[in-house]
Scaffold this active site. Sequence first.
Site, PDB file in Angstrom:
ATOM      1  N   SER A 279       0.824  -1.210   0.000  1.00  0.00           N
ATOM      2  CA  SER A 279       0.000   0.000   0.000  1.00  0.00           C
ATOM      3  C   SER A 279       0.859   1.261   0.000  1.00  0.00           C
ATOM      4  O   SER A 279       0.566   2.227  -0.719  1.00  0.00           O
ATOM      5  CB  SER A 279      -0.955   0.011   1.193  1.00  0.00           C
ATOM      6  OG  SER A 279      -0.265  -0.164   2.415  1.00  0.00           O
ATOM      7  N   HIS A 309      -1.842  -8.830   1.773  1.00  0.00           N
ATOM      8  CA  HIS A 309      -1.448  -7.595   2.446  1.00  0.00           C
ATOM      9  C   HIS A 309      -2.420  -7.209   3.556  1.00  0.00           C
ATOM     10  O   HIS A 309      -2.060  -7.248   4.723  1.00  0.00           O
ATOM     11  CB  HIS A 309      -1.325  -6.464   1.421  1.00  0.00           C
ATOM     12  CG  HIS A 309      -0.791  -5.180   1.966  1.00  0.00           C
ATOM     13  ND1 HIS A 309      -0.075  -5.098   3.141  1.00  0.00           N
ATOM     14  CD2 HIS A 309      -0.853  -3.907   1.500  1.00  0.00           C
ATOM     15  CE1 HIS A 309       0.283  -3.846   3.359  1.00  0.00           C
ATOM     16  NE2 HIS A 309      -0.189  -3.092   2.388  1.00  0.00           N
ATOM     17  N   HIS A 356       6.243 -12.680   9.759  1.00  0.00           N
ATOM     18  CA  HIS A 356       6.368 -11.308   9.276  1.00  0.00           C
ATOM     19  C   HIS A 356       7.520 -11.270   8.283  1.00  0.00           C
ATOM     20  O   HIS A 356       8.521 -11.965   8.458  1.00  0.00           O
ATOM     21  CB  HIS A 356       6.627 -10.348  10.447  1.00  0.00           C
ATOM     22  CG  HIS A 356       6.529  -8.904  10.091  1.00  0.00           C
ATOM     23  ND1 HIS A 356       7.575  -8.215   9.520  1.00  0.00           N
ATOM     24  CD2 HIS A 356       5.514  -8.010  10.230  1.00  0.00           C
ATOM     25  CE1 HIS A 356       7.205  -6.960   9.320  1.00  0.00           C
ATOM     26  NE2 HIS A 356       5.965  -6.811   9.738  1.00  0.00           N
ATOM     27  N   ARG A 365       3.488  -4.167  17.878  1.00  0.00           N
ATOM     28  CA  ARG A 365       2.105  -3.741  17.701  1.00  0.00           C
ATOM     29  C   ARG A 365       1.151  -4.771  18.304  1.00  0.00           C
ATOM     30  O   ARG A 365       0.116  -4.425  18.869  1.00  0.00           O
ATOM     31  CB  ARG A 365       1.801  -3.516  16.218  1.00  0.00           C
ATOM     32  CG  ARG A 365       2.609  -2.403  15.573  1.00  0.00           C
ATOM     33  CD  ARG A 365       2.393  -2.345  14.074  1.00  0.00           C
ATOM     34  NE  ARG A 365       2.794  -3.603  13.439  1.00  0.00           N
ATOM     35  CZ  ARG A 365       2.559  -3.904  12.160  1.00  0.00           C
ATOM     36  NH1 ARG A 365       1.904  -3.050  11.383  1.00  0.00           N
ATOM     37  NH2 ARG A 365       2.962  -5.058  11.661  1.00  0.00           N
ATOM     38  N   ASP A 414      -1.829  -8.630  13.315  1.00  0.00           N
ATOM     39  CA  ASP A 414      -3.108  -9.152  12.819  1.00  0.00           C
ATOM     40  C   ASP A 414      -3.657 -10.274  13.685  1.00  0.00           C
ATOM     41  O   ASP A 414      -4.850 -10.562  13.639  1.00  0.00           O
ATOM     42  CB  ASP A 414      -2.945  -9.654  11.381  1.00  0.00           C
ATOM     43  CG  ASP A 414      -2.580  -8.543  10.422  1.00  0.00           C
ATOM     44  OD1 ASP A 414      -3.238  -7.490  10.477  1.00  0.00           O
ATOM     45  OD2 ASP A 414      -1.636  -8.709   9.633  1.00  0.00           O
TER      46      ASP A 414
END
Length: 472
Positions: A279, A309, A356, A365, A414
Amino acid sequence: MTIRYPIFKNFKCRFYSTSSDLKAVLKTVIPKKLRLFEHVKKDLSSHQIDIQTVGSVIGGMRGNKAMFWDASSVDPNKGVTFHGLSIEECQDILPKSKMELNDPKSELLPESMLWFLLTGCIPSQEQIDDFSKTLAEHAQLPEYVNKVLDSLPKSLHPMTQLSIAISLLNNESVFAKAYERGIPKDEAWEYVFEDVINLISKLPAIVGKIYSNTYYNGKELGVINKDKDWSYNLSSLIGFTVDDSINHKNLSRSQSKDFVNLVRLYCALHGDHEGGNVSAHATHLVGSSLSDPYLSYSAGIQGLAGPLHGLAAQEVVRFILEMKDTLDGEVDNDAKIEEYLWKRLNSKRVIPGYGHGVLRKPDPRFTAIIKFGNNRPEEFAKDRNFQLVKKLSQIAPGVLAKHGKTKNPFPNVDSSSGILFYHYGLKETLFFTVIFGASRSLGPLSQLIWDRIYGLPIERPTSMDLKTLASL
């Protein structure tokens, strides 16, 4: 303001300007950055950074150091940092909601992160209060955008709708109009800046309109409050804040400041993740052709919509719900969880939310999101889905390490974020990526402004055919 971290000594500009105008603060930063850029361009252009391999050419350019991105970076061990600051440091120092200054559970505002990403300066509370108001004052969508969104089929993917809406705002582009009439190259950034702020201002209204049309037949779920922050208004427009003027009785969900704080944290954390992700890179690439910010970020949104993504959070929720059912709710049974994971891996299926492309340690995160839930035991102690996510993060890394096919067996962001949205009643998992799309605007659009400040050229790498590669 108390300076707690030694790294602050390297950021003199953070306290340079007290102006409430973001553009004015940015102008104070530009000269020094331009001098450094000119030094790098003039004196260091011939320096070799890395050695390219055939594997990187045919492997998605992974690891190639071939892109300039200034505001954030991702280190294999430290995770993402923003102008050198960790997530925890940003949470500690960046301004929060003016209404919740005494609430220890209040989270940093995405507009604080935007200010920081763009300028490298820590904004004051007053600056952010004014900036939040500016964003809210420009939040209303043009009627033609509303009409087009209303005309789209409800079955159209929400990310497609988001991309369409952002592209439509190209009609508002002051940069495109200025470029058409002719402007000096060194003034281009000012018009890009105006477009960027206008676009980010309108994202909550776009997100709310798409959500309402797709899931509630166009029902008004909330309103833009000009005295509230960006995340509050986004939450309101999808029906997650209490507003006496709107009837929420038919919505089965939590309407609390905890959901708003989740949106604040999520959007701030997802705002930037260096430039190599799809992105960010797509926005930069399209912007390098001097397409305006609306067209550039529309391209970024289309990249974010790809399953590799931006769709991981929804896949994790499906995985966790399926797993909990298989375990008959025994989310604290280590043996059953491990058995389930091995069965899944042996059937050649992945464990979503783990691994990752860069990180080789747990994603900070993820840690921040889990901490959000742990700080609210009254909300999450009995949430079996959240407890399973936590238990899984203790067991899955060992299983994946033993399995041996994952370079990073640790949880990424995620693996936790979607379950928290789900907890508060946002059950439409397909929509998680739309919120991701709103948040990701912060970094790529900030960088797009700097691309024009620096006058970066159109991006044009050289391609190689298979015969040439085979002959090396």
